[in-house]
Write a protein that holds these residues in place. Structure first.
Motif, PDB file in Angstrom:
ATOM      1  N   GLU A  36      65.783 -31.784  20.090  1.00  0.00           N
ATOM      2  CA  GLU A  36      67.058 -31.965  19.867  1.00  0.00           C
ATOM      3  C   GLU A  36      67.723 -31.261  18.595  1.00  0.00           C
ATOM      4  OE1 GLU A  36      69.464 -36.230  19.003  1.00  0.00           O
ATOM      5  OE2 GLU A  36      67.373 -36.143  18.877  1.00  0.00           O
ATOM      6  N   TYR A  37      68.748 -30.510  19.122  1.00  0.00           N
ATOM      7  CA  TYR A  37      69.592 -29.690  18.102  1.00  0.00           C
ATOM      8  C   TYR A  37      70.786 -30.400  17.656  1.00  0.00           C
ATOM      9  CZ  TYR A  37      66.802 -26.047  20.625  1.00  0.00           C
ATOM     10  OH  TYR A  37      65.693 -25.292  20.967  1.00  0.00           O
ATOM     11  N   SER A  38      71.341 -29.739  16.629  1.00  0.00           N
ATOM     12  CA  SER A  38      72.310 -30.347  15.742  1.00  0.00           C
ATOM     13  C   SER A  38      73.522 -30.294  16.559  1.00  0.00           C
ATOM     14  CB  SER A  38      72.409 -29.615  14.613  1.00  0.00           C
ATOM     15  OG  SER A  38      73.063 -28.272  14.911  1.00  0.00           O
ATOM     16  N   TYR A  39      74.341 -31.342  16.148  1.00  0.00           N
ATOM     17  CA  TYR A  39      75.741 -31.605  16.739  1.00  0.00           C
ATOM     18  C   TYR A  39      76.574 -30.371  16.687  1.00  0.00           C
ATOM     19  CZ  TYR A  39      80.532 -33.412  17.414  1.00  0.00           C
ATOM     20  OH  TYR A  39      81.580 -33.398  17.983  1.00  0.00           O
ATOM     21  N   GLU A  40      76.590 -29.670  15.462  1.00  0.00           N
ATOM     22  CA  GLU A  40      77.190 -28.564  15.559  1.00  0.00           C
ATOM     23  C   GLU A  40      77.007 -27.337  16.546  1.00  0.00           C
ATOM     24  OE1 GLU A  40      75.484 -29.683  12.955  1.00  0.00           O
ATOM     25  OE2 GLU A  40      77.390 -30.831  11.882  1.00  0.00           O
ATOM     26  N   PHE A  41      75.657 -27.178  16.871  1.00  0.00           N
ATOM     27  CA  PHE A  41      75.052 -26.330  17.678  1.00  0.00           C
ATOM     28  C   PHE A  41      75.515 -26.633  19.246  1.00  0.00           C
ATOM     29  CE2 PHE A  41      71.757 -24.325  20.519  1.00  0.00           C
ATOM     30  CZ  PHE A  41      72.128 -23.044  20.451  1.00  0.00           C
ATOM     31  N   ILE A  42      75.499 -27.977  19.425  1.00  0.00           N
ATOM     32  CA  ILE A  42      75.635 -28.536  20.980  1.00  0.00           C
ATOM     33  C   ILE A  42      77.194 -28.440  20.912  1.00  0.00           C
ATOM     34  CG2 ILE A  42      75.859 -30.380  22.437  1.00  0.00           C
ATOM     35  CD1 ILE A  42      72.967 -29.129  21.742  1.00  0.00           C
ATOM     36  N   SER A  43      77.970 -28.592  19.811  1.00  0.00           N
ATOM     37  CA  SER A  43      79.345 -28.166  19.912  1.00  0.00           C
ATOM     38  C   SER A  43      79.678 -26.792  20.270  1.00  0.00           C
ATOM     39  CB  SER A  43      80.196 -28.677  18.716  1.00  0.00           C
ATOM     40  OG  SER A  43      79.848 -30.325  18.498  1.00  0.00           O
ATOM     41  N   PHE A  44      79.165 -25.885  19.602  1.00  0.00           N
ATOM     42  CA  PHE A  44      79.235 -24.516  19.732  1.00  0.00           C
ATOM     43  C   PHE A  44      79.011 -24.265  21.331  1.00  0.00           C
ATOM     44  CE2 PHE A  44      76.883 -20.489  20.085  1.00  0.00           C
ATOM     45  CZ  PHE A  44      77.993 -19.575  19.703  1.00  0.00           C
ATOM     46  N   LEU A  45      78.075 -24.851  22.016  1.00  0.00           N
ATOM     47  CA  LEU A  45      77.332 -24.432  23.363  1.00  0.00           C
ATOM     48  C   LEU A  45      78.585 -24.886  24.468  1.00  0.00           C
ATOM     49  CD1 LEU A  45      73.611 -25.400  23.504  1.00  0.00           C
ATOM     50  CD2 LEU A  45      74.920 -22.980  23.421  1.00  0.00           C
ATOM     51  N   LYS A  46      79.142 -26.058  24.074  1.00  0.00           N
ATOM     52  CA  LYS A  46      80.215 -26.805  24.793  1.00  0.00           C
ATOM     53  C   LYS A  46      81.479 -25.791  24.772  1.00  0.00           C
ATOM     54  CE  LYS A  46      79.068 -31.429  24.024  1.00  0.00           C
ATOM     55  NZ  LYS A  46      79.435 -32.883  23.483  1.00  0.00           N
ATOM     56  N   LYS A  47      81.888 -25.219  23.676  1.00  0.00           N
ATOM     57  CA  LYS A  47      83.015 -24.348  23.426  1.00  0.00           C
ATOM     58  C   LYS A  47      82.906 -23.068  24.041  1.00  0.00           C
ATOM     59  CE  LYS A  47      84.409 -26.353  19.138  1.00  0.00           C
ATOM     60  NZ  LYS A  47      84.470 -26.152  17.699  1.00  0.00           N
ATOM     61  N   ILE A  48      81.624 -22.875  24.449  1.00  0.00           N
ATOM     62  CA  ILE A  48      81.392 -21.376  25.329  1.00  0.00           C
ATOM     63  C   ILE A  48      81.962 -21.434  26.732  1.00  0.00           C
ATOM     64  CG2 ILE A  48      79.597 -20.014  26.529  1.00  0.00           C
ATOM     65  CD1 ILE A  48      78.022 -20.352  23.964  1.00  0.00           C
ATOM     66  N   ASN A  49      81.844 -22.707  27.117  1.00  0.00           N
ATOM     67  CA  ASN A  49      82.425 -22.977  28.782  1.00  0.00           C
ATOM     68  C   ASN A  49      84.119 -22.783  28.630  1.00  0.00           C
ATOM     69  OD1 ASN A  49      80.204 -23.343  30.131  1.00  0.00           O
ATOM     70  ND2 ASN A  49      80.154 -25.418  29.676  1.00  0.00           N
ATOM     71  N   ASP A  50      84.666 -23.152  27.424  1.00  0.00           N
ATOM     72  CA  ASP A  50      85.944 -23.320  27.374  1.00  0.00           C
ATOM     73  C   ASP A  50      86.800 -22.062  26.891  1.00  0.00           C
ATOM     74  OD1 ASP A  50      85.917 -25.667  28.184  1.00  0.00           O
ATOM     75  OD2 ASP A  50      85.670 -26.367  26.372  1.00  0.00           O
ATOM     76  N   ASN A  51      85.952 -21.113  26.600  1.00  0.00           N
ATOM     77  CA  ASN A  51      86.324 -19.630  25.671  1.00  0.00           C
ATOM     78  C   ASN A  51      85.743 -18.760  26.117  1.00  0.00           C
ATOM     79  OD1 ASN A  51      88.459 -21.316  23.779  1.00  0.00           O
ATOM     80  ND2 ASN A  51      86.573 -22.244  23.566  1.00  0.00           N
ATOM     81  N   ASN A  52      86.084 -17.490  25.786  1.00  0.00           N
ATOM     82  CA  ASN A  52      85.362 -16.184  26.245  1.00  0.00           C
ATOM     83  C   ASN A  52      84.434 -15.873  24.875  1.00  0.00           C
ATOM     84  OD1 ASN A  52      86.691 -14.556  24.656  1.00  0.00           O
ATOM     85  ND2 ASN A  52      88.596 -14.562  25.799  1.00  0.00           N
ATOM     86  N   ILE A  53      83.645 -14.951  25.279  1.00  0.00           N
ATOM     87  CA  ILE A  53      82.479 -14.742  24.026  1.00  0.00           C
ATOM     88  C   ILE A  53      83.109 -14.176  22.702  1.00  0.00           C
ATOM     89  CG2 ILE A  53      81.619 -12.621  25.005  1.00  0.00           C
ATOM     90  CD1 ILE A  53      79.471 -15.491  23.472  1.00  0.00           C
ATOM     91  N   ALA A  54      84.213 -13.512  23.079  1.00  0.00           N
ATOM     92  CA  ALA A  54      84.923 -12.667  21.881  1.00  0.00           C
ATOM     93  C   ALA A  54      85.528 -13.896  20.927  1.00  0.00           C
ATOM     94  CB  ALA A  54      85.772 -11.658  22.244  1.00  0.00           C
ATOM     95  N   TYR A  55      86.233 -14.788  21.560  1.00  0.00           N
ATOM     96  CA  TYR A  55      86.699 -15.758  20.817  1.00  0.00           C
ATOM     97  C   TYR A  55      85.796 -16.875  19.776  1.00  0.00           C
ATOM     98  CZ  TYR A  55      88.855 -20.428  19.831  1.00  0.00           C
ATOM     99  OH  TYR A  55      89.334 -21.405  19.209  1.00  0.00           O
ATOM    100  N   MET A  56      84.686 -16.984  20.710  1.00  0.00           N
ATOM    101  CA  MET A  56      83.686 -17.638  19.980  1.00  0.00           C
ATOM    102  C   MET A  56      83.130 -16.831  18.914  1.00  0.00           C
ATOM    103  SD  MET A  56      83.389 -20.494  21.461  1.00  0.00           S
ATOM    104  CE  MET A  56      82.061 -20.992  20.571  1.00  0.00           C
ATOM    105  N   ILE A  57      82.632 -15.621  19.040  1.00  0.00           N
ATOM    106  CA  ILE A  57      82.164 -14.665  17.839  1.00  0.00           C
ATOM    107  C   ILE A  57      83.223 -14.870  16.589  1.00  0.00           C
ATOM    108  CG2 ILE A  57      81.556 -12.718  17.321  1.00  0.00           C
ATOM    109  CD1 ILE A  57      80.255 -12.178  19.818  1.00  0.00           C
ATOM    110  N   GLU A  58      84.605 -14.717  16.965  1.00  0.00           N
ATOM    111  CA  GLU A  58      85.593 -14.891  15.900  1.00  0.00           C
ATOM    112  C   GLU A  58      85.608 -16.279  15.368  1.00  0.00           C
ATOM    113  OE1 GLU A  58      89.485 -14.019  17.399  1.00  0.00           O
ATOM    114  OE2 GLU A  58      88.714 -11.958  17.986  1.00  0.00           O
ATOM    115  N   GLN A  59      85.127 -17.220  15.860  1.00  0.00           N
ATOM    116  CA  GLN A  59      85.378 -18.700  15.559  1.00  0.00           C
ATOM    117  C   GLN A  59      84.040 -19.222  15.038  1.00  0.00           C
ATOM    118  OE1 GLN A  59      88.166 -20.400  15.347  1.00  0.00           O
ATOM    119  NE2 GLN A  59      89.005 -18.178  16.327  1.00  0.00           N
ATOM    120  N   VAL A  60      82.865 -18.797  15.084  1.00  0.00           N
ATOM    121  CA  VAL A  60      81.776 -19.388  14.855  1.00  0.00           C
ATOM    122  C   VAL A  60      81.563 -19.300  13.192  1.00  0.00           C
ATOM    123  CG1 VAL A  60      79.996 -17.421  15.239  1.00  0.00           C
ATOM    124  CG2 VAL A  60      79.159 -19.576  15.196  1.00  0.00           C
TER     125      VAL A  60
END
Length: 115
Positions: A36-60
């Protein structure tokens, strides 16, 4: 990343991520032996579906998330797709991807054990 590995339900409530099978596991299919992973990591994974990887790297906010994601992607390319190259080997031979580092640092940040 929008389908449960086990029940194939699309857009499920994500409970965890399987680094062995390279996909998400929904709340209904979660088993006692799953990590069971942390809520923050699961939220990070969910955001990947909604955004491109470049955006995710900037926001993490946590570099451990990116390390775990990069490790999973490289391993997926090698083991599942059969794609390997010198860059993958070069990266995986870096200390940051050593088994000891992944277990001691990344695992404790990603899981609820790190809290």
């Amino acid at each position: 990343m929008n389908q449960c590995l086990r029940c194939k339900r699309t857009n499920p409530i994500i409970k965890t991520f399987s680094f062995n099978d390279f996909g998400i596991i929904c709340h209904n299919c979660f088993q006692e032996n799953d990590t069971e992973y942390s809520y923050e990591f699961i939220s990070f994974l969910k955001k990947i579906n909604d955004n491109n990887i470049a955006y995710m790297i900037e926001q993490v906010n946590n570099s451990s998330f990116l390390i775990a994601l990069l490790y999973a992607l490289i391993t997926y390319y090698q083991k599942v797709l059969g794609i390997d190259n010198n860059l993958f080997s070069f990266l995986l031979n870096k200390k940051i991807f050593s088994k000891e580092n992944l277990l001691n640092n990344t695992y404790s940040v990603l899981t609820k054990a790190g809290k």
